[in-house]
Enzyme design. Structure first.
Site, mmCIF file in Angstrom:
data_model
loop_
_atom_site.group_PDB
_atom_site.id
_atom_site.type_symbol
_atom_site.label_atom_id
_atom_site.label_comp_id
_atom_site.label_asym_id
_atom_site.label_seq_id
_atom_site.Cartn_x
_atom_site.Cartn_y
_atom_site.Cartn_z
ATOM 1 N N GLU A 306 5.488 14.394 8.881
ATOM 2 C CA GLU A 306 5.951 15.431 7.960
ATOM 3 C C GLU A 306 7.457 15.418 7.692
ATOM 4 O O GLU A 306 7.918 15.983 6.722
ATOM 5 C CB GLU A 306 5.483 16.811 8.417
ATOM 6 C CG GLU A 306 5.839 17.216 9.805
ATOM 7 C CD GLU A 306 4.685 17.270 10.792
ATOM 8 O OE1 GLU A 306 4.996 17.285 11.976
ATOM 9 O OE2 GLU A 306 3.510 17.281 10.420
ATOM 10 N N PHE A 309 8.716 14.621 4.225
ATOM 11 C CA PHE A 309 7.575 14.585 3.295
ATOM 12 C C PHE A 309 7.644 15.743 2.300
ATOM 13 O O PHE A 309 7.831 16.898 2.692
ATOM 14 C CB PHE A 309 6.263 14.665 4.079
ATOM 15 C CG PHE A 309 5.035 14.813 3.210
ATOM 16 C CD1 PHE A 309 4.571 13.737 2.475
ATOM 17 C CD2 PHE A 309 4.357 16.018 3.136
ATOM 18 C CE1 PHE A 309 3.430 13.858 1.676
ATOM 19 C CE2 PHE A 309 3.218 16.155 2.339
ATOM 20 C CZ PHE A 309 2.758 15.071 1.617
ATOM 21 N N ASP A 397 4.927 -18.908 9.953
ATOM 22 C CA ASP A 397 6.101 -18.672 9.098
ATOM 23 C C ASP A 397 6.863 -19.973 8.813
ATOM 24 O O ASP A 397 7.013 -20.812 9.689
ATOM 25 C CB ASP A 397 7.010 -17.694 9.884
ATOM 26 C CG ASP A 397 8.050 -17.055 9.001
ATOM 27 O OD1 ASP A 397 8.152 -17.448 7.832
ATOM 28 O OD2 ASP A 397 8.749 -16.155 9.506
ATOM 29 N N LYS A 506 -2.920 -14.867 8.424
ATOM 30 C CA LYS A 506 -2.202 -13.975 9.342
ATOM 31 C C LYS A 506 -1.204 -13.208 8.471
ATOM 32 O O LYS A 506 -0.320 -13.808 7.858
ATOM 33 C CB LYS A 506 -1.489 -14.815 10.401
ATOM 34 C CG LYS A 506 -0.675 -13.987 11.395
ATOM 35 C CD LYS A 506 -0.112 -14.905 12.476
ATOM 36 C CE LYS A 506 0.855 -14.204 13.391
ATOM 37 N NZ LYS A 506 1.512 -15.145 14.303
ATOM 38 N N ASP A 508 1.690 -10.627 8.247
ATOM 39 C CA ASP A 508 2.729 -10.113 9.138
ATOM 40 C C ASP A 508 3.551 -9.011 8.460
ATOM 41 O O ASP A 508 3.525 -8.844 7.229
ATOM 42 C CB ASP A 508 3.645 -11.297 9.512
ATOM 43 C CG ASP A 508 4.302 -11.138 10.882
ATOM 44 O OD1 ASP A 508 4.312 -10.021 11.408
ATOM 45 O OD2 ASP A 508 4.811 -12.148 11.399
ATOM 46 N N ASN A 510 7.505 -7.630 9.497
ATOM 47 C CA ASN A 510 8.488 -7.806 10.566
ATOM 48 C C ASN A 510 9.671 -6.866 10.562
ATOM 49 O O ASN A 510 10.717 -7.193 11.117
ATOM 50 C CB ASN A 510 8.980 -9.257 10.554
ATOM 51 C CG ASN A 510 7.986 -10.162 11.254
ATOM 52 O OD1 ASN A 510 7.639 -9.926 12.408
ATOM 53 N ND2 ASN A 510 7.488 -11.153 10.556
ATOM 54 N N GLY A 559 4.244 -8.734 16.155
ATOM 55 C CA GLY A 559 3.323 -8.503 17.267
ATOM 56 C C GLY A 559 2.504 -7.274 16.925
ATOM 57 O O GLY A 559 1.954 -7.162 15.836
ATOM 58 N N ASP A 564 -3.831 -0.188 14.355
ATOM 59 C CA ASP A 564 -4.411 1.134 14.070
ATOM 60 C C ASP A 564 -5.716 0.983 13.316
ATOM 61 O O ASP A 564 -6.060 -0.102 12.847
ATOM 62 C CB ASP A 564 -3.408 2.005 13.299
ATOM 63 C CG ASP A 564 -3.003 1.370 11.973
ATOM 64 O OD1 ASP A 564 -3.854 1.264 11.095
ATOM 65 O OD2 ASP A 564 -1.822 0.970 11.828
ATOM 66 N N GLU A 644 -5.639 -30.938 30.979
ATOM 67 C CA GLU A 644 -5.440 -29.618 30.365
ATOM 68 C C GLU A 644 -6.277 -29.481 29.089
ATOM 69 O O GLU A 644 -6.864 -28.426 28.831
ATOM 70 C CB GLU A 644 -3.947 -29.414 30.047
ATOM 71 C CG GLU A 644 -3.099 -29.186 31.293
ATOM 72 C CD GLU A 644 -1.613 -29.152 30.980
ATOM 73 O OE1 GLU A 644 -0.918 -28.295 31.555
ATOM 74 O OE2 GLU A 644 -1.137 -29.985 30.159
HETATM 75 C C1 DGJ Z 1 6.167 -12.140 14.186
HETATM 76 C C2 DGJ Z 1 4.805 -12.497 14.683
HETATM 77 O O1 DGJ Z 1 4.382 -11.579 15.632
HETATM 78 C C3 DGJ Z 1 4.846 -13.908 15.239
HETATM 79 O O2 DGJ Z 1 3.612 -14.242 15.795
HETATM 80 C C4 DGJ Z 1 5.226 -14.858 14.145
HETATM 81 O O3 DGJ Z 1 4.226 -14.902 13.180
HETATM 82 C C5 DGJ Z 1 6.556 -14.440 13.546
HETATM 83 N N1 DGJ Z 1 6.565 -13.062 13.165
HETATM 84 C C6 DGJ Z 1 6.902 -15.300 12.359
HETATM 85 O O4 DGJ Z 1 8.041 -14.880 11.730
#
Ligand code: DGJ
Length: 758
Positions: A306, A309, A397, A506, A508, A510, A559, A564, A644
């Site tokens: 809020e 908002f 990336d 993926k 992202d 950031n 990360g 959510d 491995e």
């Molecule tokens: C943050 C992500 O969590 C990483 O795994 C990676 O994809 C980088 N960004 C790339 O910029």
């Protein structure tokens, strides 16, 4: 009892049937109480004679004979009923309401705050009508639960001078949850402002009420907190009088506090006792409040954040809040998790992926970061293709625009052929010929100042007039309030996915938001920016994810900065942390599992010693912990020995064997790494015939007795064999007598046990 003429509209046929048949929503005409109930749970509220909507009950199933002479009214015996003809001040402060409003004699945390253009902020809403349906309308512009599982929905409408407020409820036969949201419509002929609009509010009475008791805390809040690399760590806080709040103002649900709040009486454990949960289907800034009132009731409310908002609602406009999922269990926190896991698998995560095996990926990010070329990637593809089981190669990336570090390129979703040495399509063909699928990284919501996109459309970057724009990770945010920016980015991303035969993305994000300003909104609507930015993100998801129904999208935000339920509606899985140290991961995966199913946790094995934590952890342990989510690898396979590589391949085969348990099993958290030297997760198949127990001992401590494992959820009289221990016992013996795992020497070692009933 006085009710205005519009009090109860003629019931439509479906309402009539629902009240007669074996339905889950029942309205008692005499007491004016709504009962939402399934086999084991009741949620009840009623319209009092003074037209205030009073919450009555959320918990174990009751009969249809609740009344307003509940604890709440006793505790507030001095309450003057509202409204009084002579205008005497009405005290509604002790009344638990389904929506709390300030300026009405209710001084608690308001869930709705409106303002007229002339500055008036008092609105006296009266009940108008209700509707019960089998359908569940989606919430416009944002994710919400799907209907199904015998769901039924109720909408209850209130009005004040052409302003309509509708409270929406959905209940499911197969889960102990009530989904709630609110809709505000302006049907008057002047604009109004919304200054607060919570998704829900309800109250709980103290678990053992005794007015002589001097307890300071009847309830404990259980929530998830951390930061980048330490997301979703479990926190427990006793709730004393006053207001406890968890929130995010970062434009995303955040790694700092997750939009999940558990509430338990003090006695509740992992497997016993009452537990309540609140979780928002919303990926933006949020607030959840738990307010212990003077009479020790616990008022819970929350929704969008809020602070700042302010939403202008012009005549004819409507505002809908995100959906909140309120859950209830009598089987402790593990029971609460089971409610959320089942609900999200059945009614939220895209059905085409929810219970299906997922790819096992190799992502090169931790091995190379930005320092790679097409040649290096091809070498990695070659090495990866030699390991049976890894089926998807992911380019992270740095493959597009002029992007060799974080300072440039975001927004230019065109492959950097110079770096890759080929077109993306040719690279994709190469990966496919090697028998793998191709995944690729995007960060669609961002723009670098040093990008062709920014040079062509500087107005699409979020900036504040006359201020230097705050950069996060060297980048700015795209103004997703602007549909032109959304359309452009979605077309660019879709083109790459389509033309290059991509099977996995993926996605992202950031940086956190700053500025609080959208260049595409007029001054009197700037208070809408934060919410509209999240709605813009969802519209981008609609345009990209819905366009590519066969592509698996994985969410990521530095990360786990956006873990959510809003994300799960689009993204079947989420990269829950950049922390890939298997020991630190146990804390993160433990916490995330409180609300989000293991099938939504993307977990990769990375190198040892770990890049962040420096811990040396055996490959077997790293594999066992990552195998408690959607398994993948984040290694430079070129450096791996034959042994491995064989171990990895064996890990994947074992993972595929147990995958149904990870996708659909019931989770019991047998031991918390934050509370003991051991982490232990048990997964039980829905028919209870197969069990997998994974244990990690953190430190090798000299001369200690170790831990005893007591499996849960088995069939008491069925015989289970543990191949690893070579023992067969009855379910009740395993559960009551337990067993002690023996670990090999060293720190951070794991053991995996199966219990099989055949
Ligand atoms: C943050 C992500 O969590 C990483 O795994 C990676 O994809 C980088 N960004 C790339 O910029």
């Amino acid at each position: 009892m006085f009710f205005p003429h519009f009090y109860f509209r003629k019931l439509c046929l479906s309402q009539f049937l629902m009240m007669r048949g074996n339905h889950m929503i029942f309205f008692d005409e005499n007491s004016k109480i709504f009962y939402l109930e399934n086999e084991s749970m009741t949620y009840a509220f009623g319209i009092r004679s003074d037209l205030v909507t009073q919450h009555l009950w959320f918990g174990k199933r009751t009969g249809h004979d609740l009344a307003y002479d509940s604890y709440f009214d006793c505790a507030a015996a001095h309450v003057v009923k509202f409204p009084l003809d002579d205008g005497t001040f009405a005290n509604l402060n002790h009344v638990p309401r389904e929506f709390h409003q300030l300026y009405t004699g209710d001084f608690g945390m308001p869930s709705l705050m409106l303002e007229r253009e002339n500055g008036v902020r008092r609105f006296d809403f009266s009940f108008r009508d209700y509707q019960i349906t089998k359908e569940k309308a989606p919430i416009p512009g944002m994710p919400s639960l799907r209907a199904g599982g015998g769901s039924e929905s109720l909408s209850v409408r209130y009005e004040c001078d052409g302003i309509f407020v509708t409270l929406l409820y959905t209940i499911y036969e197969d889960c102990n949850v009530v989904a709630r949201s609110m809709k505000i419509e302006n049907r008057s002929d002047t604009p109004i402002y919304l200054n607060r609009a919570a998704s829900f509010s309800f109250s709980l009475v103290p678990p053992q009420y005794n007015d002589m008791a001097c307890r300071t805390a009847d309830w404990t809040a259980v929530y998830l907190s951390g930061g980048s690399g330490s997301e979703t760590n479990v926190q427990k806080t006793p709730l004393s009088r006053g207001t406890f709040t968890i929130d995010s103002r970062r434009g995303a649900s955040s790694a700092s506090l997750n939009p999940f709040l558990g509430i338990t009486p003090r006695e509740t454990t992992e497997t016993t006792g009452t537990a309540y949960g609140i979780n928002l289907i919303w990926s933006g800034s949020f607030t959840l409040h738990a307010e212990v009132t003077a009479n020790r009731c616990l008022r819970l409310s929350g929704g969008i954040e809020e602070t700042g908002f302010r939403w202008k609602l012009n005549p004819g406009d409507m505002f809908c809040t995100p959906e909140a999922v309120l859950a209830f269990s009598t089987e402790g926190l593990s029971g609460l998790s089971w409610e959320y896991h089942t609900l999200y698998r059945e009614h939220l995560i895209p059905t085409s992926f929810a219970k299906k095996p997922r790819p096992v990926v190799l992502n090169h990010w931790e091995a190379t970061r930005f320092n790679y070329s097409g040649d290096i990637l091809r070498q990695m593809v070659d090495a990866t293709s030699e390991i049976p089981g890894i089926d998807t190669f992911v380019i992270d990336d740095g493959w597009f625009g002029k992007r060799n570090d974080i300072s440039s390129g975001l927004g230019d979703w065109v492959v950097n052929e110079e770096k890759l040495g080929t077109s993306l399509r040719e690279f994709s063909d190469y990966v496919h010929k090697k028998g793998m699928n191709l995944g690729i990284w995007f960060e669609p919501e961002m723009i670098s100042e040093d990008s062709d996109l920014c040079r062509a459309h500087p107005e699409w970057a979020i900036t504040t007039p006359n201020y230097t724009t705050l950069r996060g990770r060297g980048q700015m945010m795209l103004d997703l309030v602007n549909p032109e920016a959304v359309n452009y980015i979605s077309s660019a991303v879709n083109r790459i996915i389509r033309d290059s035969h991509i099977e996995y993305v993926k996605w992202d994000r950031n940086r956190d938001s700053s500025e609080g300003y959208s260049p595409s909104l007029p001054p009197d609507q700037q208070g809408e920016e934060d919410v509209r930015q999240t709605l813009g993100f969802y519209s981008l998801c609609e345009k990209i994810i819905n366009e590519n129904p066969n592509v698996l999208f994985e969410g990521c935000a530095s990360g786990g900065g956006r873990v959510d339920a809003g994300m799960l509606y689009y993204f079947p899985q989420i990269w829950i942390s950049d922390q890939t140290d298997a020991h630190a991961r146990t804390f993160i995966q433990y916490g995330a599992s409180l609300c989000y199913p293991l099938s939504s946790h993307s977990c990769h094995v990375s190198r040892s010693p770990n890049r962040r934590a420096g811990h040396v952890i055996p490959l077997s342990s790293r594999g066992d912990i990552a195998a408690l989510g959607m398994l993948g690898y984040e290694l430079d396979i070129r450096d791996m020995s034959k042994d491995e590589c064989q171990q990895i391949s064996d890990q994947i085969s074992a993972y595929r064997r147990d995958e149904p348990l990870i996708l659909e099993g019931r989770l019991f958290r047998l031991s918390s790494p934050a509370e003991s030297n051991y982490f232990a997760f048990e997964l039980v198949s829905p028919d209870k015939t197969k069990v997998r127990i994974t244990v990690m001992r953190q430190l090798e401590l000299f001369n200690r007795t170790g831990m005893r494992i007591y499996p849960c959820g088995l069939l008491e009289n069925a015989k289970y064999t543990c191949p690893e221990l070579g023992i067969s016992r009855q379910g009740k013996t395993w559960m009551n007598y337990g067993f002690t795992p023996e670990f090999s020497q060293g720190d951070f070692v794991t053991d995996v046990f199966h219990l099989i009933n055949e």
